[in-house]
Motif scaffolding. Structure first.
Motif, PDB file in Angstrom:
ATOM      1  N   GLY A  44       0.821  -1.210   0.000  1.00 12.76           N
ATOM      2  CA  GLY A  44       0.000   0.000   0.000  1.00 12.76           C
ATOM      3  C   GLY A  44       0.851   1.254   0.000  1.00 12.76           C
ATOM      4  N   LEU A  45       1.947   1.238   0.760  1.00 13.03           N
ATOM      5  CA  LEU A  45       2.839   2.401   0.822  1.00 13.03           C
ATOM      6  C   LEU A  45       3.505   2.679  -0.516  1.00 13.03           C
ATOM      7  CD1 LEU A  45       4.534   1.843   4.304  1.00 13.03           C
ATOM      8  CD2 LEU A  45       3.215   3.848   3.631  1.00 13.03           C
ATOM      9  N   VAL A  46       3.883   1.612  -1.204  1.00 12.45           N
ATOM     10  CA  VAL A  46       4.516   1.772  -2.521  1.00 12.45           C
ATOM     11  C   VAL A  46       3.537   2.421  -3.510  1.00 12.45           C
ATOM     12  CG1 VAL A  46       5.410   0.514  -4.529  1.00 12.45           C
ATOM     13  CG2 VAL A  46       6.203  -0.077  -2.231  1.00 12.45           C
ATOM     14  N   GLU A  47       2.271   2.014  -3.422  1.00  8.20           N
ATOM     15  CA  GLU A  47       1.255   2.523  -4.351  1.00  8.20           C
ATOM     16  C   GLU A  47       0.735   3.904  -3.961  1.00  8.20           C
ATOM     17  OE1 GLU A  47      -1.730  -0.500  -4.340  1.00  8.20           O
ATOM     18  OE2 GLU A  47      -0.379  -2.049  -5.119  1.00  8.20           O
ATOM     19  N   ALA A  48       0.782   4.231  -2.667  1.00  7.85           N
ATOM     20  CA  ALA A  48       0.207   5.493  -2.185  1.00  7.85           C
ATOM     21  C   ALA A  48       1.010   6.694  -2.692  1.00  7.85           C
ATOM     22  CB  ALA A  48       0.162   5.495  -0.662  1.00  7.85           C
ATOM     23  N   SER A  49       0.318   7.820  -2.809  1.00  3.57           N
ATOM     24  CA  SER A  49       0.966   9.043  -3.288  1.00  3.57           C
ATOM     25  C   SER A  49       1.641   9.822  -2.162  1.00  3.57           C
ATOM     26  CB  SER A  49      -0.066   9.945  -3.969  1.00  3.57           C
ATOM     27  OG  SER A  49      -1.116  10.272  -3.066  1.00  3.57           O
ATOM     28  N   CYS A  50       1.532   9.332  -0.920  1.00  7.24           N
ATOM     29  CA  CYS A  50       2.123  10.044   0.217  1.00  7.24           C
ATOM     30  C   CYS A  50       3.658  10.023   0.135  1.00  7.24           C
ATOM     31  CB  CYS A  50       1.666   9.447   1.541  1.00  7.24           C
ATOM     32  SG  CYS A  50       2.239   7.779   1.840  1.00  7.24           S
ATOM     33  N   ASN A  51       4.253  11.072   0.686  1.00  2.00           N
ATOM     34  CA  ASN A  51       5.714  11.172   0.710  1.00  2.00           C
ATOM     35  C   ASN A  51       6.203  10.844   2.115  1.00  2.00           C
ATOM     36  OD1 ASN A  51       6.083  12.097  -2.034  1.00  2.00           O
ATOM     37  ND2 ASN A  51       5.120  13.997  -1.375  1.00  2.00           N
ATOM     38  N   LEU A  52       6.096   9.578   2.477  1.00  2.00           N
ATOM     39  CA  LEU A  52       6.418   9.142   3.837  1.00  2.00           C
ATOM     40  C   LEU A  52       7.896   9.384   4.164  1.00  2.00           C
ATOM     41  CD1 LEU A  52       4.530   7.758   5.964  1.00  2.00           C
ATOM     42  CD2 LEU A  52       5.797   5.666   5.494  1.00  2.00           C
ATOM     43  N   GLU A  53       8.146  10.007   5.324  1.00  2.00           N
ATOM     44  CA  GLU A  53       9.512  10.288   5.769  1.00  2.00           C
ATOM     45  C   GLU A  53       9.931   9.394   6.927  1.00  2.00           C
ATOM     46  OE1 GLU A  53       9.602  14.430   6.714  1.00  2.00           O
ATOM     47  OE2 GLU A  53       9.207  15.064   4.650  1.00  2.00           O
ATOM     48  N   LEU A  54       8.966   8.926   7.726  1.00  2.00           N
ATOM     49  CA  LEU A  54       9.269   8.103   8.897  1.00  2.00           C
ATOM     50  C   LEU A  54       8.323   6.914   8.952  1.00  2.00           C
ATOM     51  CD1 LEU A  54       9.919   9.257  12.548  1.00  2.00           C
ATOM     52  CD2 LEU A  54       8.039   7.692  12.094  1.00  2.00           C
ATOM     53  N   LEU A  55       8.897   5.720   9.153  1.00  2.00           N
ATOM     54  CA  LEU A  55       8.110   4.493   9.308  1.00  2.00           C
ATOM     55  C   LEU A  55       8.696   3.683  10.453  1.00  2.00           C
ATOM     56  CD1 LEU A  55       5.884   2.553   8.315  1.00  2.00           C
ATOM     57  CD2 LEU A  55       7.560   1.586   6.715  1.00  2.00           C
ATOM     58  N   HIS A  56       7.918   3.508  11.521  1.00  2.00           N
ATOM     59  CA  HIS A  56       8.354   2.741  12.687  1.00  2.00           C
ATOM     60  C   HIS A  56       7.513   1.485  12.820  1.00  2.00           C
ATOM     61  CE1 HIS A  56      10.531   6.213  15.030  1.00  2.00           C
ATOM     62  NE2 HIS A  56      11.003   6.009  13.810  1.00  2.00           N
ATOM     63  N   LEU A  57       8.199   0.332  12.777  1.00  2.57           N
ATOM     64  CA  LEU A  57       7.541  -0.978  12.860  1.00  2.57           C
ATOM     65  C   LEU A  57       8.257  -1.874  13.877  1.00  2.57           C
ATOM     66  CD1 LEU A  57       7.061  -1.581   9.015  1.00  2.57           C
ATOM     67  CD2 LEU A  57       5.242  -1.031  10.649  1.00  2.57           C
ATOM     68  N   GLU A  58       8.670  -1.314  14.990  1.00  2.00           N
ATOM     69  CA  GLU A  58       9.374  -2.102  16.009  1.00  2.00           C
ATOM     70  C   GLU A  58       8.410  -3.069  16.698  1.00  2.00           C
ATOM     71  OE1 GLU A  58      11.190   0.794  18.555  1.00  2.00           O
ATOM     72  OE2 GLU A  58      12.781   1.246  17.121  1.00  2.00           O
ATOM     73  N   ASN A  59       8.905  -4.267  16.979  1.00  2.00           N
ATOM     74  CA  ASN A  59       8.124  -5.282  17.688  1.00  2.00           C
ATOM     75  C   ASN A  59       6.747  -5.482  17.053  1.00  2.00           C
ATOM     76  OD1 ASN A  59       7.393  -7.182  19.642  1.00  2.00           O
ATOM     77  ND2 ASN A  59       6.635  -5.622  21.060  1.00  2.00           N
ATOM     78  N   CYS A  60       6.758  -5.762  15.759  1.00  2.00           N
ATOM     79  CA  CYS A  60       5.506  -5.990  15.027  1.00  2.00           C
ATOM     80  C   CYS A  60       5.409  -7.414  14.487  1.00  2.00           C
ATOM     81  CB  CYS A  60       5.377  -4.992  13.878  1.00  2.00           C
ATOM     82  SG  CYS A  60       4.874  -3.339  14.404  1.00  2.00           S
ATOM     83  N   GLY A  61       6.236  -8.321  15.000  1.00  2.99           N
ATOM     84  CA  GLY A  61       6.179  -9.710  14.545  1.00  2.99           C
ATOM     85  C   GLY A  61       6.736  -9.906  13.149  1.00  2.99           C
ATOM     86  N   ILE A  62       7.725  -9.096  12.784  1.00  4.74           N
ATOM     87  CA  ILE A  62       8.327  -9.183  11.453  1.00  4.74           C
ATOM     88  C   ILE A  62       9.454 -10.211  11.443  1.00  4.74           C
ATOM     89  CG2 ILE A  62       9.643  -7.885   9.716  1.00  4.74           C
ATOM     90  CD1 ILE A  62       8.260  -5.356  10.745  1.00  4.74           C
ATOM     91  N   THR A  63       9.540 -10.977  10.378  1.00  5.49           N
ATOM     92  CA  THR A  63      10.665 -11.886  10.151  1.00  5.49           C
ATOM     93  C   THR A  63      11.274 -11.547   8.788  1.00  5.49           C
ATOM     94  OG1 THR A  63       9.453 -13.641   8.990  1.00  5.49           O
ATOM     95  CG2 THR A  63       9.375 -13.676  11.402  1.00  5.49           C
ATOM     96  N   SER A  64      12.218 -12.354   8.353  1.00  3.31           N
ATOM     97  CA  SER A  64      12.842 -12.124   7.038  1.00  3.31           C
ATOM     98  C   SER A  64      11.822 -12.211   5.911  1.00  3.31           C
ATOM     99  CB  SER A  64      13.966 -13.139   6.812  1.00  3.31           C
ATOM    100  OG  SER A  64      13.454 -14.464   6.863  1.00  3.31           O
ATOM    101  N   ASP A  65      10.681 -12.858   6.188  1.00  7.10           N
ATOM    102  CA  ASP A  65       9.676 -13.105   5.161  1.00  7.10           C
ATOM    103  C   ASP A  65       9.091 -11.825   4.569  1.00  7.10           C
ATOM    104  OD1 ASP A  65       8.216 -15.010   3.647  1.00  7.10           O
ATOM    105  OD2 ASP A  65       6.437 -14.620   4.863  1.00  7.10           O
ATOM    106  N   SER A  66       9.049 -10.734   5.356  1.00  3.47           N
ATOM    107  CA  SER A  66       8.468  -9.488   4.826  1.00  3.47           C
ATOM    108  C   SER A  66       9.524  -8.437   4.483  1.00  3.47           C
ATOM    109  CB  SER A  66       7.461  -8.908   5.827  1.00  3.47           C
ATOM    110  OG  SER A  66       8.048  -8.736   7.093  1.00  3.47           O
ATOM    111  N   CYS A  67      10.791  -8.808   4.571  1.00  6.18           N
ATOM    112  CA  CYS A  67      11.864  -7.827   4.342  1.00  6.18           C
ATOM    113  C   CYS A  67      11.980  -7.398   2.875  1.00  6.18           C
ATOM    114  CB  CYS A  67      13.198  -8.367   4.849  1.00  6.18           C
ATOM    115  SG  CYS A  67      13.302  -8.363   6.661  1.00  6.18           S
ATOM    116  N   MET A  68      11.598  -8.253   1.956  1.00  6.11           N
ATOM    117  CA  MET A  68      11.630  -7.869   0.542  1.00  6.11           C
ATOM    118  C   MET A  68      10.641  -6.742   0.286  1.00  6.11           C
ATOM    119  SD  MET A  68      13.048  -8.222  -2.353  1.00  6.11           S
ATOM    120  CE  MET A  68      13.886  -9.804  -2.436  1.00  6.11           C
TER     121      MET A  68
END
Length: 456
Positions: A188-212
């Motif tokens: 969604g972020l890639v498609e959105a027209s917003c100019n995001l400057e900061l993205l915080h996703l600490e402790n969100c259950g992320i593994t290598s699977d979503s790093c791409m």
């Protein structure tokens, strides 16, 4: 005019006194002041009658949903010009979100909303997203940490992102999103027209699977300057994927937080390449990763590259020993840009710090903040540290906490602090034992040099 008060119990007379002051304040900050919904009724009146008020910060107060309802009555008045609203840890539930949605929909002046540490839940934040999607909403910063969000929130967030090109900062840390939801969010972020400057996703259950997918955001959002994915099980394989995006020419990352990501020295080859070639990168946190001496030596080699512009390096609790200190010293004597080094909770020992000080004394070194807490230091290295303090005028902050320096070591540090050439303004000495005589010396030193703050 600003009103900035923290951790003060408000008696009725004190509150009445402050209300008079608030009528002309541009900024009101009342964190940890034991405020309740009754105070919010008064604050609503202030919002309504003080058009110059642009920032209201009420974190860590028991306002509850009733309190927010009072505040929003003031926020919805035509005279309100509030731009920044902080309501973190205010005992809010999803019931507050309908009221806040009305404000977001009707108040174009509001550009920052901080509502983390509240039990808003997925249902509540979906309601907030409806307000964000209103054409009148001009929100730029949205903080939703610790809001008990689940993967079901992503569809609503993506819809809000698509409709809101003004959004620059999004913090979703400490919510149980998981890889599938993070992938959807990134798409969604890639498609959105917003100019995001900061993205915080600490402790969100992320593994290598979503790093791409996170890597794709880094490639496609050249506006993104601040990425925090700490406290996720990314591992070396995930870091390698992230680096593909980080190394892309369009990526302009400045701040990268990768603390406690299950990284090892194997990641340091990619990290070194990043540090030595990505000239926009000024801050990186690798705290609580098993980098070891071999990994640190690779990072230090990168710091010596002329293209490295890194200003802050956080490598606390990374399994370092005396063995890497020569390499760190060499980097310090070469890199003119590094200003902050957090290297505490590593077994450097006196010998390691003596080596570090050789680099610190070099004319090229411009370190301002040095953290050496819990590094197995004794009074034996304090004479050298005292020399650094007395001669290195760029050094303004020093942390020596949790080291057995005893009276002998503390006295050497005090001697350096007394010298006119010493520019240290903050000395941190948590959990160090010293005698009452030394304690008296420290207090006297603070009185004689009020610009020096000793924290113990």
């Amino acid at each position: 005019m600003e009103l900035d008060i923290q951790c003060e119990e408000m008696s009725p007379s004190r509150w009445a006194e402050l209300l008079t002051t608030m009528k002309s304040c541009k900024t009101i900050r009342l964190d940890d002041c034991n405020l309740s919904s009754s105070n919010c009724e008064d604050l609503s009146s202030i919002i309504n009658t003080n058009p110059s008020l642009t920032e209201l910060k009420l974190n860590n107060n028991e306002l509850g949903d009733a309190g927010v309802e009072y505040l929003c009555k003031g926020l919805l008045t035509p005279s309100c010009s509030l731009q920044k609203l902080w309501l973190q840890n205010c005992n809010l539930t999803s019931a507050s979100c309908e009221t806040l949605r009305s404000v977001l929909s009707a108040q174009p002046s509001l550009t920052e909303l901080h509502v983390g540490d509240n039990r808003l839940g997925t249902a509540g934040v979906k309601v907030l997203c409806q307000g964000i999607m209103n054409p009148s909403c001009k929100l730029q910063k949205l903080q939703l940490e610790y809001c008990e969000l689940t993967a079901d929130i992503v569809e609503a967030l993506n819809a809000a992102l698509q409709s809101k090109p003004t959004l620059k900062e999004l913090s979703l840390s400490n919510n149980t999103l998981g890889d599938t939801a993070v992938k959807q969010l990134c798409q969604g972020l890639v498609e959105a027209s917003c100019n995001l400057e900061l993205l915080h996703l600490e402790n969100c259950g992320i593994t290598s699977d979503s790093c791409m997918e996170i890597s794709a955001v880094l490639r496609n959002k050249s506006s993104l300057m601040d990425l925090s994915v700490g406290d996720n099980k990314i591992g070396d394989s995930g870091l390698a994927l992230l680096c593909q995006g980080l190394m892309h020419p369009s990526c302009k990352i400045q701040k990268l937080w990768l603390w406690d990501c299950d990284l090892t020295s194997a990641s340091c080859k990619d990290l070194s390449r990043l540090i030595s070639t990505k000239e926009t990168l000024t801050e990186i946190s690798l705290i609580d990763n098993n980098l070891r001496d071999s990994g640190m030596e690779m990072l230090c080699q990168a710091l010596k590259d002329p293209k490295s512009k890194l200003q802050e390096l956080w490598v606390r609790e990374c399994g370092l020993t005396t063995a890497c200190c020569k390499a760190v010293s060499s980097a310090l004597s070469t890199n003119k840009h590094l200003k902050v080094l957090h290297i505490g909770e590593n077994k450097l020992g006196d010998a390691g710090v003596e080596l570090l000080c050789e680099g610190l004394m070099h004319p090229n070194c411009n370190i301002q903040s040095l953290w050496l807490g819990n590094c197995d230091l004794t009074a034996g290295c304090c004479a050298t540290l005292a020399t650094i303090m007395a001669t290195k005028q760029c050094l303004t902050e020093l942390d020596l906490s949790y080291n057995p320096l005893d009276d002998e070591g503390i006295r050497k540090i005090c001697e350096a602090l007394r010298k006119p050439s010493c520019n240290v303004q903050q000395l941190i000495l948590y959990d160090i034992l010293w005698s009452s005589e030394v304690d008296d010396e420290l207090r006297a030193l603070e009185e004689s040099k009020p610009e020096v703050k000793i924290i113990s």
